[in-house]
Design a protein around this motif. Structure first.
Motif, PDB file in Angstrom:
ATOM      1  N   SER A  71       0.827  -1.203   0.000  1.00 11.46           N
ATOM      2  CA  SER A  71       0.000   0.000   0.000  1.00 11.46           C
ATOM      3  C   SER A  71       0.868   1.263   0.000  1.00 11.46           C
ATOM      4  O   SER A  71       0.589   2.228  -0.727  1.00 11.46           O
ATOM      5  N   MET A  72       1.940   1.242   0.795  1.00  9.35           N
ATOM      6  CA  MET A  72       2.833   2.392   0.845  1.00  9.35           C
ATOM      7  C   MET A  72       3.524   2.604  -0.505  1.00  9.35           C
ATOM      8  O   MET A  72       3.615   3.727  -1.010  1.00  9.35           O
ATOM      9  N   ARG A  74       2.416   1.728  -3.377  1.00  8.86           N
ATOM     10  CA  ARG A  74       1.423   2.218  -4.341  1.00  8.86           C
ATOM     11  C   ARG A  74       1.260   3.733  -4.199  1.00  8.86           C
ATOM     12  O   ARG A  74       1.194   4.460  -5.189  1.00  8.86           O
ATOM     13  N   ARG A  75       1.216   4.219  -2.965  1.00  6.88           N
ATOM     14  CA  ARG A  75       1.081   5.667  -2.744  1.00  6.88           C
ATOM     15  C   ARG A  75       2.312   6.418  -3.251  1.00  6.88           C
ATOM     16  O   ARG A  75       2.224   7.590  -3.606  1.00  6.88           O
ATOM     17  N   MET A  76       3.456   5.747  -3.306  1.00  2.00           N
ATOM     18  CA  MET A  76       4.689   6.367  -3.822  1.00  2.00           C
ATOM     19  C   MET A  76       4.821   6.187  -5.340  1.00  2.00           C
ATOM     20  O   MET A  76       5.840   6.523  -5.924  1.00  2.00           O
ATOM     21  N   ASN A  77       3.777   5.613  -5.974  1.00  2.00           N
ATOM     22  CA  ASN A  77       3.737   5.370  -7.427  1.00  2.00           C
ATOM     23  C   ASN A  77       4.836   4.413  -7.892  1.00  2.00           C
ATOM     24  O   ASN A  77       5.323   4.514  -9.023  1.00  2.00           O
ATOM     25  N   GLU A  80       1.237  -0.752  -8.406  1.00  3.83           N
ATOM     26  CA  GLU A  80      -0.187  -0.445  -8.528  1.00  3.83           C
ATOM     27  C   GLU A  80      -1.081  -1.270  -7.625  1.00  3.83           C
ATOM     28  O   GLU A  80      -2.255  -0.969  -7.503  1.00  3.83           O
TER      29      GLU A  80
END
Length: 198
Positions: A71-72, A74-77, A80
């Motif tokens: 999840s972390m 994903r937030r940092m791109n 996905e």
């Protein structure tokens, strides 16, 4: 003029390294994700047995060992969380016309090996079979079908050498990795192939 050319697609490296970080087994002590670069290959490994069969890495619903880390990232791109990273990486490898990556599993580690460019004649039989299977998987997830023509394009085989592609398809079918999409098809030109699990 100096020109830099990448041997491996940036997308493939990013996806496989992100997978190694996300899917590592933190309960195994004294080890961690590792990237090793050799003259003819790059190996990316992480501690922990994969949660799914490596043959199903393409188009399998995501299963994360470390959901908070995923999840972390994903937030940092960086990823996905959709489970499509391997598909995208292999798609880029096909565009670069590199040999198909090799996924290995053991009781305490998972490794993906990216290979430097090889001519068709330098590839071993298992390399060709692996490329054929992964190509069939990629076509299937794109709602298309692998044919003799698409495999020739993937491996850089001249159109006049279609029997070579037919031999690779035969070897891959013999290995139980692909099957005919429609067993009733009589014409060789009309044959379409799908992964064994489709």
């Amino acid at each position: 003029m100096r020109v830099e050319e990448r041997m491996y697609p940036k997308v493939a490296i990013r996806e496989f390294v992100a997978n190694a970080l996300i899917h590592q087994d933190f309960s195994i002590s004294g080890t961690g994700p590792m990237v090793e670069i050799f003259e003819d290959r790059m190996e990316i490994s992480n501690p922990g047995k994969p949660l799914i069969d490596p043959e199903r890495f393409i188009d399998h619903p995501p299963r994360s060992r470390n959901e908070t880390l995923a999840s972390m990232m994903r937030r940092m791109n960086i990823c996905e969380e959709r489970g499509s990273g391997v598909d995208r990486a292999i798609g880029c490898i096909e565009v670069y016309q590199l040999p198909a990556p090799d996924f290995q599993e053991d009781e305490d580690f998972t490794r993906v090996t990216l290979f430097a460019h090889q001519s068709y004649s330098a590839m071993r039989r298992e390399d060709r079979v692996r490329a054929c299977y992964q190509h069939a998987c990629l076509k299937y997830v794109c709602r298309e079908f692998m044919t003799n023509a698409t495999l020739r394009k993937r491996l850089g085989i001249d159109d006049t050498n279609y029997p070579i592609a037919s031999r690779i398809i035969g070897d891959t079918m013999e290995a139980g990795l692909i099957r005919l999409q429609d067993p009733e098809t009589r014409s060789n030109r009309s044959r379409r192939y799908v992964p064994y699990w489709a």
